[in-house]
Scaffold this active site. Structure first.
Site, PDB file in Angstrom:
ATOM      1  N   GLU A 102      33.800 -29.809 -55.431  1.00 32.43           N
ATOM      2  CA  GLU A 102      33.790 -28.587 -55.481  1.00 32.43           C
ATOM      3  C   GLU A 102      32.496 -28.582 -55.685  1.00 32.43           C
ATOM      4  O   GLU A 102      31.535 -27.731 -55.421  1.00 32.43           O
ATOM      5  CB  GLU A 102      35.111 -27.893 -55.923  1.00 32.43           C
TER       6      GLU A 102
ATOM      7  N   GLU B  11      25.930 -25.338 -50.802  1.00 23.75           N
ATOM      8  CA  GLU B  11      25.898 -23.797 -49.640  1.00 23.75           C
ATOM      9  C   GLU B  11      25.080 -22.967 -50.454  1.00 23.75           C
ATOM     10  O   GLU B  11      24.547 -21.695 -49.544  1.00 23.75           O
ATOM     11  CB  GLU B  11      27.654 -23.412 -49.242  1.00 23.75           C
TER      12      GLU B  11
ATOM     13  N   ARG C 140      30.325 -10.931 -44.716  1.00 25.00           N
ATOM     14  CA  ARG C 140      31.903 -12.162 -44.048  1.00 25.00           C
ATOM     15  C   ARG C 140      29.638 -13.353 -43.290  1.00 25.00           C
ATOM     16  O   ARG C 140      30.449 -14.533 -42.810  1.00 25.00           O
ATOM     17  CB  ARG C 140      31.940 -11.530 -42.955  1.00 25.00           C
TER      18      ARG C 140
ATOM     19  N   LYS D 221      32.198 -15.546 -44.501  1.00 23.23           N
ATOM     20  CA  LYS D 221      32.812 -15.681 -45.826  1.00 23.23           C
ATOM     21  C   LYS D 221      34.037 -16.505 -45.164  1.00 23.23           C
ATOM     22  O   LYS D 221      34.880 -17.058 -45.265  1.00 23.23           O
ATOM     23  CB  LYS D 221      32.804 -14.347 -46.248  1.00 23.23           C
TER      24      LYS D 221
ATOM     25  N   LYS E 285      29.303 -26.221 -53.793  1.00 16.84           N
ATOM     26  CA  LYS E 285      28.708 -24.554 -54.875  1.00 16.84           C
ATOM     27  C   LYS E 285      27.368 -25.485 -54.570  1.00 16.84           C
ATOM     28  O   LYS E 285      26.429 -24.200 -54.302  1.00 16.84           O
ATOM     29  CB  LYS E 285      29.510 -24.795 -56.206  1.00 16.84           C
TER      30      LYS E 285
ATOM     31  N   CYS F  26      31.013 -13.132 -37.048  1.00 18.02           N
ATOM     32  CA  CYS F  26      31.265 -11.144 -36.832  1.00 18.02           C
ATOM     33  C   CYS F  26      32.369 -10.564 -37.714  1.00 18.02           C
ATOM     34  O   CYS F  26      33.368 -10.655 -37.944  1.00 18.02           O
ATOM     35  CB  CYS F  26      32.169 -11.714 -35.489  1.00 18.02           C
TER      36      CYS F  26
ATOM     37  N   HIS G 266      30.187 -49.718 -54.912  1.00 15.73           N
ATOM     38  CA  HIS G 266      30.199 -50.332 -53.298  1.00 15.73           C
ATOM     39  C   HIS G 266      29.354 -49.653 -52.371  1.00 15.73           C
ATOM     40  O   HIS G 266      29.798 -49.503 -51.305  1.00 15.73           O
ATOM     41  CB  HIS G 266      31.254 -50.049 -52.778  1.00 15.73           C
TER      42      HIS G 266
ATOM     43  N   ASN H 175      34.080 -10.392 -31.813  1.00 12.03           N
ATOM     44  CA  ASN H 175      34.088 -11.608 -32.520  1.00 12.03           C
ATOM     45  C   ASN H 175      35.750 -12.475 -31.981  1.00 12.03           C
ATOM     46  O   ASN H 175      36.319 -11.984 -31.936  1.00 12.03           O
ATOM     47  CB  ASN H 175      35.707 -10.767 -33.958  1.00 12.03           C
ATOM     48  N   GLY H 176      34.811 -13.559 -32.412  1.00  9.23           N
ATOM     49  CA  GLY H 176      35.920 -14.809 -31.771  1.00  9.23           C
ATOM     50  C   GLY H 176      34.763 -15.817 -30.646  1.00  9.23           C
ATOM     51  O   GLY H 176      33.749 -15.568 -30.506  1.00  9.23           O
TER      52      GLY H 176
ATOM     53  N   TRP I  58      28.174 -13.340 -36.274  1.00 11.63           N
ATOM     54  CA  TRP I  58      27.390 -14.550 -36.651  1.00 11.63           C
ATOM     55  C   TRP I  58      27.400 -15.403 -35.331  1.00 11.63           C
ATOM     56  O   TRP I  58      27.931 -15.629 -34.772  1.00 11.63           O
ATOM     57  CB  TRP I  58      28.218 -14.899 -38.141  1.00 11.63           C
TER      58      TRP I  58
HETATM   59  C1  AGP Z   1      33.568 -22.385 -49.991  1.00 14.81           C
HETATM   60  O1  AGP Z   1      32.283 -21.741 -51.233  1.00 14.81           O
HETATM   61  C2  AGP Z   1      33.312 -21.871 -49.025  1.00 14.81           C
HETATM   62  N1  AGP Z   1      32.342 -20.775 -48.560  1.00 14.81           N
HETATM   63  C3  AGP Z   1      34.122 -22.722 -48.126  1.00 14.81           C
HETATM   64  O2  AGP Z   1      34.379 -23.379 -47.981  1.00 14.81           O
HETATM   65  C4  AGP Z   1      35.543 -22.060 -47.356  1.00 14.81           C
HETATM   66  O3  AGP Z   1      35.913 -22.190 -49.017  1.00 14.81           O
HETATM   67  C5  AGP Z   1      35.939 -22.750 -46.774  1.00 14.81           C
HETATM   68  O4  AGP Z   1      35.766 -21.858 -45.284  1.00 14.81           O
HETATM   69  C6  AGP Z   1      37.179 -22.310 -46.209  1.00 14.81           C
HETATM   70  O5  AGP Z   1      38.065 -20.504 -46.555  1.00 14.81           O
HETATM   71  P1  AGP Z   1      39.381 -19.399 -46.896  1.00 14.81           P
HETATM   72  O6  AGP Z   1      39.663 -20.334 -47.634  1.00 14.81           O
HETATM   73  O7  AGP Z   1      39.196 -18.283 -46.585  1.00 14.81           O
HETATM   74  O8  AGP Z   1      40.811 -20.310 -45.463  1.00 14.81           O
END
Ligand code: AGP
Length: 612
Positions: free
Chosen positions: A484, A491, A27, A607, A488, A2, A507, A102-103, A76
Site C-alpha cells: 500500500e 499513484e 472520479r 476514483k 500510494k 466518467c 533472490h 459511462n461504460g 475518462w
Molecule cells: C487506491 O488509492 C486506488 N485509488 C485504487 O487502487 C482503488 O483502491 C481500487 O481502484 C479499488 O477501488 P474500490 O475500493 O472502490 O473498489
C-alpha cells in the site's frame, strides 16, 4: 471514470450541470461537456478537452445555453483519445438525439458497421457515439422515444449508464443502466440523474438507485421507471444522510490531506458502534452460526488498495480462524476458474462499491454458490446491493483518487470480522481476543498522535522528492503494508516504486540496490523485528539510504541502524498496520506536493473504475 449528471426542472440547466460535474471531478476525467434543450433552440452542446475549468472558460465566452433540461459529462477516455470531438455529449447526425455514456459498448464496431452501410456519418472515434446514432436511426417523428430506446438497448452489449435528450422533448430526460452506476434524484419540481450522490446533494437528498435493465423517464413533474420488459417499477427511495461539507475541502489544500486527517474520526464511526463491553457485535449481519460453520474456505476479492487490505486480512483471518484464506485480484478471479462452492465465504472489498472487476467477480462467485459478504463504503452501491451481507465502513465520502480513510476503515472492519467470526465459532482464545479488542478502542487516539507530528514527513519528503525509484521492504504484515505504501507513492507522485517481501530481496532484487538507493524498511511487526533488522543491514551494506518505519518500542534500535525513522505508537501486532499506513500516506502526500503533482486527481487514474 466518467461522471454523469442530468437535470430537468424550471431553472437554467447549465449552472446546475456544471456544479454537479465539479462534484464528480474526483472520479477522474480528461474532458467535459454539457448539452441542454430549449423549445426555441433545440439541442445545444458544448464540450472541451481538459479540466472543467476549460469548459467553463469556453462557455463564458459564448451566449448562454438556454434550457431547463440537460445532461453533463466528464469523460475518462477508453475508445478514442481525449479531445473535443471524442468528448461527450454525442449528438446524432440529424441532431435529434444527444447522449452521455459511462461504460463500454463492446459491440460498437458491429453497430457502427451496420449504420455506416445505411449512410450514417460518425464524427468521433468513441464507442458511445453509436448509441446516439442508433437511437436516431430508430426514431420516427412523433412516436414515443421510449420505443427507440428499448430497441437500442436490446442491441447493446457491454456496460452503460446513459443519459438521453431528444430535441423535440425539451422537458424530458431518459436514463438507462446496465453494469454502470446511475442514481435518480427526486427534487421539488425538478429531478436528476447522477453517477453518484455528490453531484446532486446540494439540491436533493432523496435518491433511488437504478438497477440493471431499468429505464427511467424524467420530467420536472416526476420520474417513471420501467424494467427491461418495460413494466413499471416502484423504486425504493433513500435519504442521503451525510452533509455536503463532507464532500468539500473545508479549508484543506487537498481532499487527500483532509481525508488522511479524518481517519481517527472515521475509525471511531467504524469501530465504536460495533464494540460492546469488549465484544465485537455485528447487528447488521444475517450470517448464522450454522452458516459460519459450513465455510471451509474464505476468498477475499478486490482491486488496488482494497486488495492490499485483503492481503493484510489474510494474515489475521488465518490466524484467528485457522481456515485457508485466498486473496484474489478481482480482475483475475473471474477468469481463473475459482474453486468457490457453497462452502465458501467470499469477501468482496470495495470503497466505491462500483468497481466493475469486483462486481464481475462477485457475480461469478455468487453463481458458483459462494456466500457474499461485502465491505463497502458507499451506501446503496451496486456491490452492496448484490451481496448477501454488507458491512459498511462509514468513512464518509472519499473524494481523493488515492484512498486513505476508506483503506483504514476497511482494514479495521476486516480484522473485526475475523475476531467476530472466530468468537462465533469458539476459536478466539480469551487473552488474545481481549487484547485485540481493547486496542481496537484505542486506535483513534493513537492515530491522532501520529497525525499530530507531520513535520517529520514533510522533512523526509524534502530530502527524497526527486528520487526516481523507491523500494519498500517488510515481512509478514509489514510486507502487505508496504504494498500500500508503494502504491500510494507511485499513484500520486509518479515515482516508480516496488514493494518486496524483505526475505525475497536476496533472490533477485538486491541486485538493484546501489549506493544512494532509497529503501523504506517497514519494521513494525514485533514478532519479526530481528529479521527486519537483518534486511536493513543487508541493504545498508550495499549503500542504500534507509528510512525505517517502526514502533515506539523499537525506536532506539532503529535510530542506530537507519538514516531516518518514522515512529508510530505500539499496539497489538494485528492492528499495527492501521497505525503504520498513516506515515506512508503522509510520506507519499508530501513528496507529491513537493513535485507539484495534481494530488487529488492523478493523471490517468479514476476514483471509481467502472470499466473492465
Ligand atoms: C487506491 O488509492 C486506488 N485509488 C485504487 O487502487 C482503488 O483502491 C481500487 O481502484 C479499488 O477501488 P474500490 O475500493 O472502490 O473498489
Amino acid at each position: 471514470m466518467c461522471g454523469i449528471i442530468g437535470f430537468t426542472g424550471s431553472s437554467p440547466a447549465v449552472p446546475i450541470l456544471l456544479d454537479g460535474l465539479e462534484h464528480l471531478e474526483y472520479r477522474g476525467y480528461d474532458s467535459a461537456g454539457v448539452a441542454v434543450i430549449s423549445p426555441e433552440k433545440g439541442l445545444q452542446i458544448q464540450k472541451r478537452k481538459g479540466r472543467l475549468s476549460a469548459l467553463r472558460e469556453k462557455l463564458d465566452g459564448l451566449p448562454p445555453l438556454e434550457g431547463t433540461t440537460g445532461v453533463g459529462h466528464t469523460r475518462w477516455a477508453t475508445h478514442g483519445e481525449p479531445n473535443d470531438v471524442n468528448s461527450h455529449p454525442h449528438v446524432s447526425q440529424n441532431g435529434r438525439v444527444a447522449i452521455v455514456h459511462n461504460g463500454i459498448i463492446e459491440n460498437y464496431a458491429e453497430i457502427k458497421e451496420f449504420l455506416l452501410h445505411r449512410g450514417v456519418r460518425f464524427r468521433s472515434d468513441t464507442d458511445s457515439e453509436v448509441v446516439a446514432q442508433l437511437l436516431d436511426y430508430y426514431f420516427t417523428d412523433g412516436s414515443d422515444p421510449l420505443d427507440a430506446v428499448y430497441r437500442v438497448l436490446e442491441k447493446l452489449e457491454g456496460a452503460y449508464a446513459l443519459g438521453i435528450l431528444c430535441a423535440d422533448r425539451p422537458d424530458m430526460l431518459i436514463a438507462a443502466r446496465k453494469d454502470a452506476p446511475l442514481l435518480l434524484g427526486y427534487g421539488q419540481g425538478e429531478n436528476f440523474i447522477a453517477s453518484d450522490a455528490t453531484a446532486i446533494i446540494a439540491r436533493t437528498r432523496t435518491v433511488a438507485y437504478m438497477e440493471d435493465g431499468e429505464v427511467a423517464v424524467l420530467t420536472p413533474r416526476g420520474i417513471d421507471v420501467y424494467d427491461e420488459y418495460r413494466r413499471p417499477v416502484e423504486k425504493q427511495r433513500h435519504t442521503i444522510d451525510w452533509d455536503v461539507s463532507a464532500a468539500e475541502k473545508g479549508g484543506y489544500a487537498h481532499f487527500m490531506f483532509k481525508e488522511i486527517m479524518e481517519q481517527p474520526e472515521a475509525l471511531r464511526h467504524t469501530v465504536s458502534p460495533r464494540l460492546r463491553d469488549g465484544e465485537v457485535a455485528f447487528d447488521e449481519l444475517s450470517l448464522t452460526e450454522e452458516k459460519l460453520r459450513s465455510f471451509r474456505r474464505i476468498f477475499i476479492v478486490a482491486c488496488g488498495s482494497s486488495y492490499h487490505v485483503g492481503m493484510l486480512g489474510k494474515y489475521s483471518l488465518e490466524r484467528f480462524l485457522r481456515l485457508p484464506v485466498e486473496v484474489c485480484l478481482a480482475s483475475e478471479f473471474r477468469y481463473s476458474s475459482p474453486l468457490v462452492d457453497e462452502r465458501s465465504l467470499v469477501i468482496v472489498i470495495s470503497q466505491s462499491g462500483e468497481t466493475l472487476d469486483s462486481m464481475a467477480a462477485l457475480r461469478e462467485a455468487k453463481a458458483l454458490g459462494g456466500y457474499i459478504l461485502s465491505i463497502v463504503n458507499v451506501v446503496g452501491s451496486s456491490i452492496a446491493r448484490e451481496s448477501d451481507d454488507v458491512l459498511y465502513t462509514w468513512a464518509g465520502p472519499e473524494i481523493a483518487v488515492a484512498t486513505t480513510k476508506a483503506y483504514s476503515t476497511q482494514l479495521v472492519l476486516l480484522t473485526m470480522f475475523g475476531l467476530w467470526m472466530a468468537r462465533a465459532l469458539g476459536r478466539a482464545g480469551g487473552p488474545e481476543y481481549a487484547a485485540v479488542t481493547a486496542e481496537l478502542g484505542l486506535l483513534p487516539e493513537k492515530l491522532e498522535t501520529v497525525l499530530a507530528g507531520t513535520d517529520v514527513y514533510q522533512y523526509l519528503a524534502s530530502l527524497y522528492f526527486n528520487r526516481d525509484c523507491v523500494f519498500f521492504i517488510g515481512r509478514n504484515l509489514d510486507y502487505a503494508l508496504g504494498l500500500e505504501g508503494s502504491l500510494k507513492l507511485k499513484e500520486i507522485s509518479y515515482i516508480h516504486s516496488e514493494s518486496y517481501a524483505a526475505g525475497e530481496l536476496k533472490h533477485g532484487t538486491i541486485s538493484l540496490i546501489e549506493p544512494g538507493t532509497l529503501v523504506v524498511a517497514l519494521a513494525t511487526y514485533g514478532p519479526l523485528i530481528d529479521k527486519a533488522v537483518s534486511n536493513i543491514v543487508e541493504v545498508k551494506a550495499r549503500g542504500a539510504e534507509v528510512v525505517a518505519l517502526t514502533t515506539e518500542s523499537q525506536r532506539e534500535r532503529m535510530e542506530k541502524l537507519a538514516d531516518h525513522v518514522m515512529v508510530i505508537p505500539d499496539t497489538h501486532p494485528a492492528l499495527q498496520p492501521n497505525l503504520g499506513v498513516v506515515p506512508l500516506q503522509l510520506f507519499a502526500y508530501y513528496i507529491a506536493l513537493q513535485r507539484g503533482c495534481d494530488i487529488d486527481k492523478p493523471k490517468n487514474l479514476a476514483k471509481s473504475v467502472t470499466v473492465e
